[in-house]
Design a protein around this motif. Structure first.
Motif, PDB file in Angstrom:
ATOM      1  N   ALA A  19       2.381   0.643   8.181  1.00 57.34           N
ATOM      2  CA  ALA A  19       1.697   1.322   6.658  1.00 57.34           C
ATOM      3  C   ALA A  19       0.245   1.234   6.739  1.00 57.34           C
ATOM      4  N   PHE A  20      -0.257   0.016   7.585  1.00 58.90           N
ATOM      5  CA  PHE A  20      -1.526  -0.177   8.078  1.00 58.90           C
ATOM      6  C   PHE A  20      -1.778  -0.198   8.922  1.00 58.90           C
ATOM      7  N   LYS A  37      -4.268   7.742   9.390  1.00 63.80           N
ATOM      8  CA  LYS A  37      -5.478   8.004   8.095  1.00 63.80           C
ATOM      9  C   LYS A  37      -5.431   6.387   7.040  1.00 63.80           C
ATOM     10  N   THR A  38      -4.084   5.975   7.379  1.00 61.33           N
ATOM     11  CA  THR A  38      -4.138   4.428   6.702  1.00 61.33           C
ATOM     12  C   THR A  38      -4.962   3.525   7.532  1.00 61.33           C
ATOM     13  N   ARG A  39      -5.865   3.172   7.392  1.00 60.26           N
ATOM     14  CA  ARG A  39      -6.525   2.434   8.364  1.00 60.26           C
ATOM     15  C   ARG A  39      -7.348   2.224   7.892  1.00 60.26           C
ATOM     16  N   MET A  61      -5.934  -3.030   2.060  1.00 64.58           N
ATOM     17  CA  MET A  61      -4.307  -2.673   2.033  1.00 64.58           C
ATOM     18  C   MET A  61      -3.289  -3.597   1.199  1.00 64.58           C
ATOM     19  N   LYS A  63      -4.962  -2.223  -1.937  1.00 65.31           N
ATOM     20  CA  LYS A  63      -5.620  -0.756  -2.436  1.00 65.31           C
ATOM     21  C   LYS A  63      -4.806   0.248  -1.824  1.00 65.31           C
ATOM     22  N   CYS A  64      -4.032   0.493  -1.189  1.00 67.77           N
ATOM     23  CA  CYS A  64      -3.619   0.941  -0.195  1.00 67.77           C
ATOM     24  C   CYS A  64      -1.843   0.716  -0.297  1.00 67.77           C
ATOM     25  N   VAL A  66      -0.014  -1.396   0.811  1.00 66.82           N
ATOM     26  CA  VAL A  66       1.149  -2.142   1.205  1.00 66.82           C
ATOM     27  C   VAL A  66       2.055  -2.941   1.002  1.00 66.82           C
TER      28      VAL A  66
END
Ligand SMILES: NC(=O)c1ccc[n+]([C@@H]2O[C@H](COP(=O)([O-])OP(=O)(O)OC[C@H]3O[C@@H](n4cnc5c(N)ncnc54)[C@H](O)[C@@H]3O)[C@@H](O)[C@H]2O)c1
Length: 313
Positions: A19-20, A37-39, A61, A63-64, A66
């Motif tokens: 996921a990250f 991109k999710t890094r 994380m 914000k993303c 996770v």
């Protein structure tokens, strides 16, 4: 049993299934175009292995989005591994993580065994947790590793070679990094399986680290080079306990990798840092080789440690 795949070509699939991804600024520059991109990118350097970086990663994380059931991944050296593993241990009370180690040190050593941590002030790895990653080693990433970092990885490999006759003999022949990585992973995995939490045989892996961690903190030398210097000094401190010929054999073996001791080290400052080492349970713990594969531990008082260290310098 820890899952460790070596040169199977699965690492990108694993990163994209996570996921990250956490990585550092140097790897971002070289491999950023290949990564999902999710890094989140941590500035490279041991000075950033901090709770502040943990907080920034956790915020990214959240914000993303996770979630608890997700897996995160580390793409980097030992620093990114230790940091990502620690984040994975505390994020929503613990999530799964994978590790694609990119430095020699991380491939041969830190990807095995699930130790995760960050530094606090001058204390190395002051807070951390055990959290075992799935590991995907691809030795092709060594092609972009700077020489200094390669030498750092050699430090941990040389240390491990004092723990195992097969690896020690191998190190006296033609060096092959991929083969060395495989041998180290096998050796460390066998040790960790017997002793996950550092109360028994795993403590042997701390050889060189009591003085080495202090050297690393005081000088900014690489981790592995600091461990080599730590080993050289610790063995010299305890030379009365080591058989004469073996002592000289090991010192000249270490010399091959360290060369001339580059530094003016401060024994008092090293002693202060060694006293706060988390391995200690009373005095200052020092590991030393009695022979290849026979690693012993002594517990020294502060004054004894300082006296022996001054004598070894
Ligand atoms: N968890 C454990 O069991 C364990 C064991 C030993 C060391 N450690 C920790 O590992 C850290 C040291 O590991 P390290 O030496 O890998 O440090 P690191 O992660 O800081 O990497 C060293 C440098 O090499 C660069 N780098 C890494 N891979 C690269 C590549 N393929 N190409 C180009 N540049 C690359 C990084 O950007 C960095 O600048 C320390 O924090 C130490 O405490 C942990």
């Amino acid at each position: 049993m820890q899952k460790i795949a070596i040169n199977t070509g699965e690492e990108m699939k694993e990163l994209y299934n996570s996921a990250f991804v956490l990585t550092d600024s140097n790897l971002e520059r070289i491999y950023g175009g290949l990564l999902p991109k999710t890094r989140f990118v941590i500035q490279a350097g041991e000075g950033n292995k901090t709770l502040y970086s943990v907080e920034k990663a956790v915020n990214a994380m959240i914000k993303c989005g996770v979630k608890r059931g997700d897996r995160i991944a580390a793409f980097g050296g030992g620093l990114i591994g230790d940091l990502t593993g620690f984040v994975a241990s505390i994020y929503m009370r613990g999530i799964k993580w994978s590790f694609v180690p990119t430095s020699l040190l991380a491939m041969a050593d830190s990807c095995v065994g699930g130790k995760t941590a960050v530094n606090v002030g001058l204390i190395k790895n002051a807070v951390g947790a055990y959290n075992m990653p799935d590991v995907f080693v691809e030795t092709k990433y060594l092609n972009s590793l700077p020489q200094r970092e390669f030498e750092s990885g050699m430090g941990e490999i040389v240390k491990m070679s004092l723990m195992d006759a097969d690896l020690y003999n191998f190190m006296h022949g033609k060096f092959d990094a991929a083969e060395a990585v495989k041998k180290c992973i096998k050796l460390k995995s066998a040790i960790v399986e017997k002793d996950l939490t550092d109360n028994g045989p795993r403590r042997a892996l701390n050889m060189g680290h009591t003085v080495g961690h202090a050297v690393e903190m005081l000088t900014g030398l690489s981790h592995g080079m600091s461990v080599l210097i730590g080993m050289k000094l610790e063995i010299a401190m305890l030379r009365e306990l080591i058989e004469h010929n073996f002592f000289y054999e090991v010192q000249s073996y270490l010399y091959k990798y360290i060369g001339k001791m580059p530094l003016n080290l401060d024994a008092e400052a090293i002693t202060v840092l060694a006293m706060s080492d988390k391995k200690n349970s009373g005095g200052i713990s020092v590991m030393y080789p009695q022979n290849i594969g026979d690693i012993r531990e002594v517990d020294l008082s502060r004054n004894e440690f300082l006296r022996l260290l001054k004598g070894a310098m």
